[in-house]
Every structure is written in structure tokens, then in C-alpha cells.
Design an enzyme around this catalytic site. Structure first.
Site, PDB file in Angstrom:
ATOM      1  N   CYS A   1      30.469  15.963  18.033  1.00 48.46           N
ATOM      2  CA  CYS A   1      29.478  16.945  17.467  1.00 48.46           C
ATOM      3  C   CYS A   1      30.398  18.384  17.452  1.00 48.46           C
ATOM      4  O   CYS A   1      31.236  18.557  16.487  1.00 48.46           O
ATOM      5  CB  CYS A   1      28.186  17.016  18.225  1.00 48.46           C
ATOM      6  SG  CYS A   1      26.793  17.856  17.169  1.00 48.46           S
TER       7      CYS A   1
ATOM      8  N   HIS B   1      26.867  11.477  17.745  1.00 46.97           N
ATOM      9  CA  HIS B   1      27.147  11.305  19.189  1.00 46.97           C
ATOM     10  C   HIS B   1      27.115   9.807  19.508  1.00 46.97           C
ATOM     11  O   HIS B   1      26.127   9.066  19.622  1.00 46.97           O
ATOM     12  CB  HIS B   1      25.794  11.889  19.973  1.00 46.97           C
ATOM     13  CG  HIS B   1      25.511  13.411  19.761  1.00 46.97           C
ATOM     14  ND1 HIS B   1      26.005  14.140  20.693  1.00 46.97           N
ATOM     15  CD2 HIS B   1      25.097  13.980  18.742  1.00 46.97           C
ATOM     16  CE1 HIS B   1      25.904  15.518  20.266  1.00 46.97           C
ATOM     17  NE2 HIS B   1      25.312  15.417  19.092  1.00 46.97           N
TER      18      HIS B   1
ATOM     19  N   GLU C   1      27.816   8.862  22.439  1.00 50.32           N
ATOM     20  CA  GLU C   1      27.140   8.455  23.752  1.00 50.32           C
ATOM     21  C   GLU C   1      25.681   8.338  23.601  1.00 50.32           C
ATOM     22  O   GLU C   1      24.774   8.304  24.526  1.00 50.32           O
ATOM     23  CB  GLU C   1      27.396   9.811  24.728  1.00 50.32           C
ATOM     24  CG  GLU C   1      26.732  10.984  24.387  1.00 50.32           C
ATOM     25  CD  GLU C   1      27.014  11.904  23.174  1.00 50.32           C
ATOM     26  OE1 GLU C   1      27.827  11.239  22.344  1.00 50.32           O
ATOM     27  OE2 GLU C   1      26.799  13.164  23.359  1.00 50.32           O
TER      28      GLU C   1
END
Lengths: 252, 214
Positions: free
Chosen positions: B88, B193, B195
């Protein structure tokens, strides 16, 4: 293309899920992290925890819940309930929340949304609004879980929140919440058309068709629901399949 | 192998570290994931993950504020040429300049700038929040075993813009085509993202752990 999101919401009190999925194979049905994992596996697009812990002394428990969830679920997590200060927001973000929703404090502390958006970025600041219809085409903001009237016009308030840097509006109709009659579509559509930030519709979902209406008629970017998912009536996949069959873009 | 997740006071490091641990676990790789801002520790690591949340300016100033961090990152990336993964705003910082709140210099590792997404006369809403499909523009080891048009989780209002088209690995469509992933030699980044992108995201992190710069 960007898909419409389906967001299950769990009410958490003193670190335990108050109403939740009633699955027999759950090791601990009251554990929010366990329930989160099920929604993760079902392909929920985001997850929302609403902390309804009443006493201040027990406020830190939610941080532990968020930590445990973020360790297991690699999906976006929004946490709200009792968020009053920049420090509350920071603690939740550090624990693993991606977004924090501010409700009563957004009304009472007029700088909190602005300051938090500047500090942490608009993308993680959700303003949660409880609106109640007071007359034709007019809605008012309520706080304290919908118990306290403020006299503030909902449309003026959302515009102000957008200007202050809110990244998203979580819009709950107090008239519909818990009724299973579907979202207040007039309210949702009005707010969605008014602001240029995403709107999450909430309050009143009793069927999969209600989800479709929230997106198609209410113009919401995301739909939040609690009970229809918790009691195993429908899975997240059921909801997505239904929406997909009706031509609503969702992530399958 | 040791992987440093850079801690410079920006947002959600825990998720990135935990997702990396899960990724390492999936591929039975012995990895030490350290969350750190210590230049000495960073120099000793094999790989870096640079997360980022909030504004470009705050993030870059956050890095500059920690003595020796900026220098150790530059050394790691430009001299040692070891792998870095920017997430990001972490990816956006690869650019020369960011225009969020005010003009701010970035690392300048890629000839690029970061500007607000065009909302096309309010036709699209900002931030760009949610699951969007990525489209591959060239092959990348980091996207091994990921299908073209897979969904990834985005949450941002500013975009990475570059004329160096050979750096663009994937794009996504939000009003216009937006850069979703870049790669230049040992430098890799995603606007989305990993994650937070469930299984596909963890897969990308697995690929990062397996990545060897040739």
C-alpha cells in the site's frame, strides 16, 4: 471491477460473542476469533466487531479479541463500540483492526473524526450513524446505541462527516434494526447519493433479497448483516450466489 | 531466513507479520519474522517488508524521524539489492514524489509519483475500498500460482503513477486503470493488502519468501 462487499457483524461483550453462529463443530461458540474464522473460510469480504461491553474497566478485553482474530484471519476487520479518543483508535489499529468505527463520539466530540482522519488516514475511519425517521423524508441522528435523540439532521451530519475526513459511512436504520423487514432503502439511497465515500447499509436484514435491495435500490457499496448469518440460516456463500444470480457484482 | 517488517509508527504491522508467519509455515520455511526499525537489525536481514497506512507524507516523515532508518533501507535496496516488498503506502513510497496533503519526496527507487485517484466527476467513490480484480501486465514470480483476475483487497485514495511501463506487473480497474503491483529488479510492491487478501494474499507472501533475485 470493484465488488460489493458482504460484511457479517458480531456483537462482542466482555470478549464473548453475544449472538453468534450456532454451529455444533465450534470448539468454543462464544469465542469471537473462532466465529471470525468461520466467516473467513466462507469468504466474507470483511468482518465487523461491535463491542457492547458496558463497563470501562473491561474495555481492554476487545483489544485481546482483535489480536487473536488478526492472528488467524487474514481479512479486513472493522471494530466499533465505545471508541472515544485517538488513543482508543490507535490501540485498536495496533491490535490488528484495519478500520475503526466511531459512533457517539463523532457526534459529541466534533473534532475527533477530523483529528483521527488526519492522524491515521481517512481509509481507516468509519463513522457509524444510527438514524431514525422523524417525518417524511427526514431522519435524525441517535446516539448511545440508538437510545438518545440528538436533534441532528442525518443528511447534514453525513455531509459534515465526509468533509471532516470520514472514509466510510456505516448507516444503521433504527427503525429497521432487528425487524427483519429489510433496510430503510429511502434512507440508504439518500445518504449514498449524497456523499462520495462508500456507504455500508445496516439494520433490518431478514432475507437475501434484502441484501440485493440494499445494493441495487439503496445504492450501498457494502451490506452488513448479523442474525441471518449467525443462526446458520444462510452462509456467506449463499448470499453471494444469490446476489450473483441477480446480476449484482460480488466476489465469489 | 530472516525477514524484517519495518516499524515506523504506521498502522497495522501485526497483520503483516502474522500473515508472513502463516506463509512461512505453509511452505515449511524456517523464517524469522522481526518487526523492527533498528538499522543494524535491518542490515542483517535477508528480506524486508515495508507496510504503510495513512498518508504518504506521514509515512515518509515517520521513516525520516528514526535515525539511520532511511539510510539502511537505501543501502539494503540499492547497494545490497536484497528483496523488498512494499504494501500500500509502503509501495507508494518507492516513488520520487507524493502529492498527498502536500508535495513530499519519496525514496525515488522507481521513477513515479503518487496522486489522488481521479473520481471522474464523482462517478466513483473514494477511498477505493474493497475487493477488486487484478490484471497481469507481465509475468512475475511473485504471482506464481495466482490466477489472472484474482480478487485482492484494496483500501486507498491515492495511486502510483509511472511512465516506466516495464515496472508495472498488474493493474486494477477503478474508473481508470490503476497500478496494482510494481516490480523493478529486487523491488516489489502491491497497492492492495496481501495480508488482508485471504488465501491469495498469503500465497503472494509465500512467493516473496521463496523469491530469489537472479
Amino acid at each position: 471491477m470493484l465488488k460489493n462487499r458482504i460484511i457479517p457483524c458480531l456483537d462482542v461483550k466482555n470478549g464473548r460473542v453475544v449472538k453468534g453462529i450456532n454451529f455444533v463443530d465450534l470448539v468454543d461458540a462464544g469465542d469471537p476469533a473462532e466465529q471470525a474464522k468461520i466467516y473467513d473460510e466462507q469468504g466474507a469480504d470483511e468482518l465487523c466487531f461491535l463491542d457492547i461491553t458496558a463497563s470501562n474497566e473491561n474495555r481492554d478485553i476487545i483489544l485481546d479479541t482483535v489480536k487473536k482474530t488478526a492472528e488467524k484471519c487474514f481479512m479486513p476487520l472493522t471494530v466499533g463500540g465505545g471508541v472515544r479518543t485517538l488513543e482508543d483508535i490507535r490501540s485498536l489499529l495496533l491490535a490488528g483492526a484495519d478500520k475503526v468505527s466511531i459512533n457517539t463520539a463523532a457526534v459529541n466530540n466534533k473534532n475527533l473524526v477530523k483529528e483521527s482522519a488526519e492522524k491515521f488516514g481517512s481509509q481507516c475511519i468509519v463513522v457509524a450513524i444510527d438514524a431514525k425517521k422523524v417525518k417524511e423524508n427526514k431522519w435524525e441522528i441517535f446516539t448511545h446505541g440508538g437510545r438518545k435523540s440528538t436533534g441532528i439532521d442525518a443528511m447534514k451530519f453525513v455531509e459534515k462527516m465526509e468533509a471532516m475526513g470520514a472514509g466510510e459511512i456505516l448507516l444503521t436504520s433504527m427503525d429497521r434494526d432487528g425487524t427483519k423487514k429489510g433496510y430503510d432503502l429511502d434512507l440508504t439511497k439518500k445518504v449514498s447519493s449524497l456523499v462520495n465515500i462508500p456507504v455500508i447499509a445496516s439494520g433490518g436484514v431478514g432475507s437475501l433479497e434484502h441484501l440485493r435491495q440494499g445494493i441495487k435500490i439503496g445504492k450501498a457499496n457494502a451490506v452488513l448483516a448479523a442474525s441471518i448469518f449467525h443462526f446458520g440460516e444462510f452462509s456467506i456463500q449463499d448470499a453471494k450466489k444469490y446476489l450473483d444470480s441477480k446480476g449484482i457484482p460480488v466476489r465469489i | 531466513m530472516s525477514v524484517a517488517v519495518i516499524d515506523y509508527g504506521s498502522g497495522n504491522l501485526k497483520s503483516a507479520a502474522k500473515a508472513l508467519e502463516a506463509a512461512a509455515n505453509n511452505i515449511n520455511k524456517n523464517c524469522k519474522i522481526v518487526v523492527t526499525s533498528d538499522p543494524k537489525t535491518i542490515r542483517q536481514c535477508d528480506k524486508i517488508v515495508l507496510p504503510g497506512q495513512g498518508s504518504f507524507r506521514d509515512c515518509y516523515l515517520g521513516i525520516k524521524k528514526i535515525p539511520g532508518l532511511n539510510e539502511s533501507l537505501n543501502e539494503f535496496v540499492l547497494e545490497k539489492k536484497k528483496p523488498i516488498f512494499g504494501i500500500c503506502v509502503g509501495m507508494q513510497l518507492f516513488a520520487k514524489t507524493g502529492y498527498e496533503s502536500q508535495e513530499t519526496q519519496g525514496f525515488g527507487w522507481i521513477d513515479a509519483e503518487v496522486r489522488k485517484i481521479n473520481n471522474i466527476n464523482k462517478k466513483i467513490k473514494l477511498p477505493h475500498i474493497g475487493w477488486n480484480q487484478i490484471e497481469f501486465k507481465k509475468d512475475s514470480f511473485l504471482f506464481s500460482n495466482i490466477k489472472n483476475k484474482s480478487h485482492m483487497y484494496f483500501i486507498h485514495s491515492y495511486e502510483f503513477m509511472t511512465k516506466k511501463k516495464d515496472c508495472v506487473v498488474a493493474t486494477t480497474d477503478y474508473g481508470n486503470s490503476i497500478i496494482a503491483s510494481v516490480n523493478k529488479e529486487n523491488i516489489f510492491g502491491t497497492q492492495f493488502h496481501p495480508e488482508k487478501s485471504q488465501k491469495n494474499g498469503v500465497l503472494i507472501l509465500q512467493n516473496f519468501l521463496n523469491w530469489e533475485i537472479s
